[in-house]
Design an enzyme around this catalytic site. Structure first.
Site, PDB file in Angstrom:
ATOM      1  N   ASP A 102     -23.869  -9.554  -6.852  1.00 45.73           N
ATOM      2  CA  ASP A 102     -24.155  -8.128  -7.037  1.00 45.73           C
ATOM      3  C   ASP A 102     -24.933  -7.903  -8.330  1.00 45.73           C
ATOM      4  O   ASP A 102     -24.856  -8.706  -9.258  1.00 45.73           O
ATOM      5  CB  ASP A 102     -22.846  -7.320  -7.169  1.00 45.73           C
ATOM      6  CG  ASP A 102     -21.982  -7.441  -5.942  1.00 45.73           C
ATOM      7  OD1 ASP A 102     -22.519  -7.685  -4.868  1.00 45.73           O
ATOM      8  OD2 ASP A 102     -20.754  -7.296  -6.106  1.00 45.73           O
ATOM      9  N   TYR A 103     -25.597  -6.773  -8.379  1.00 43.69           N
ATOM     10  CA  TYR A 103     -26.359  -6.369  -9.571  1.00 43.69           C
ATOM     11  C   TYR A 103     -25.502  -6.479 -10.831  1.00 43.69           C
ATOM     12  O   TYR A 103     -25.938  -6.972 -11.857  1.00 43.69           O
ATOM     13  CB  TYR A 103     -26.806  -4.918  -9.338  1.00 43.69           C
ATOM     14  CG  TYR A 103     -27.674  -4.328 -10.408  1.00 43.69           C
ATOM     15  CD1 TYR A 103     -28.986  -4.752 -10.575  1.00 43.69           C
ATOM     16  CD2 TYR A 103     -27.186  -3.309 -11.229  1.00 43.69           C
ATOM     17  CE1 TYR A 103     -29.795  -4.192 -11.544  1.00 43.69           C
ATOM     18  CE2 TYR A 103     -27.984  -2.745 -12.204  1.00 43.69           C
ATOM     19  CZ  TYR A 103     -29.283  -3.191 -12.355  1.00 43.69           C
ATOM     20  OH  TYR A 103     -30.074  -2.632 -13.314  1.00 43.69           O
TER      21      TYR A 103
END
Ligand code: URA
Length: 243
Positions: A102-103
């Protein structure tokens, strides 16, 4: 499998458009057979010949990147955010991440141009283990951690058994640090697992991927994988163990 004209363009034969013209003109052979169909798809195992010359095979490359938070793990981002590919400006080969983080997740991500290796590392049937360290809000109860260990029902089904260890608990701030090892790679899986026990993730780092760790690297740094590490990862996928 990729379209023939794309493979030709990536190998530096000509632009995609020009490659299509070469195909239509009957100048391209796949495994010794002339192909004039633009929809033809080929894999790295196919032998492609253009005007009698065999296509140069792109060298396979493998890097370990310690992805910082705030970086997207796709090759391009329509919002113009920094991507994992941006850490490799000097690499000429087309490089892409093996799976996703994920970011807001930091930690290990492998970067390669080897599609078959990427498949071995990401398909759940090969059960490559990844360990995450999650700082969570709230102090998970013993029985909740047991649920994570056994498998917990998420909206996309029951998770496979996990290994879970409490690293530390801060009663004052009501936060805990939990280490969790899983071999699946569903979207936002660890975050959703902790959501399911009412202890949302505050920060998340992938500490290990198979036999790899971030040891020796700072966030934002990368190094090539050694031949030995690549072999070990293949063995891990194929046999479930090393040595
Ligand atoms: N699980 C998550 O929730 N996020 C990641 O980035 C990786 C695993």
């Amino acid at each position: 499998m990729e379209r023939l004209q794309k493979v030709m363009a990536q190998a530096g034969v000509a632009s995609r458009r020009k490659s299509e013209e070469l195909i239509l003109a009957g100048k391209v052979k796949v495994n010794g057979v002339t192909v004039t169909e633009l929809g033809t798809k080929v894999s790295s195992k196919d032998q492609v010949e253009v005007e009698g010359v065999q296509l140069a095979k792109e060298q396979s490359i493998y890097y370990l990147l310690y992805k910082p938070r705030g970086v997207i793990s796709t090759a391009n981002d329509e919002k113009g955010r920094k991507t994992v590919v941006d850490f490799f400006p000097e690499v000429e080969e087309r490089i892409y991440p093996v799976g996703r983080l994920d970011y807001d997740t930091s930690g290990i991500i492998i970067m390669t141009n080897d599609g078959e290796f990427s498949y071995l590392m990401t398909h759940p049937k090969f059960e490559i283990k990844k360990t995450y360290v999650a700082k969570v809000k709230g102090i998970p109860r013993r029985e909740d951690l047991k649920k994570l260990e056994k498998g917990i029902e998420l909206e996309d089904g029951l998770t496979a058994p996990a290994r879970v260890k409490t690293v530390s608990v801060d009663k004052k701030s009501k936060m805990a640090i939990i280490e969790i090892t899983i071999h699946e790679g569903r979207n936002r899986q660890v975050r959703r697992m902790f959501d399911a026990i009412g202890c949302p993730v505050d920060s998340l780092k992938r500490e290990t991927f198979g036999n790899l760790t971030t040891r020796g690297l700072n966030a934002g740094e990368a190094r090539p994988l050694t031949i030995h590490e690549i072999k070990q990862l293949r063995v891990l996928a194929e046999t479930g163990k090393i040595g």
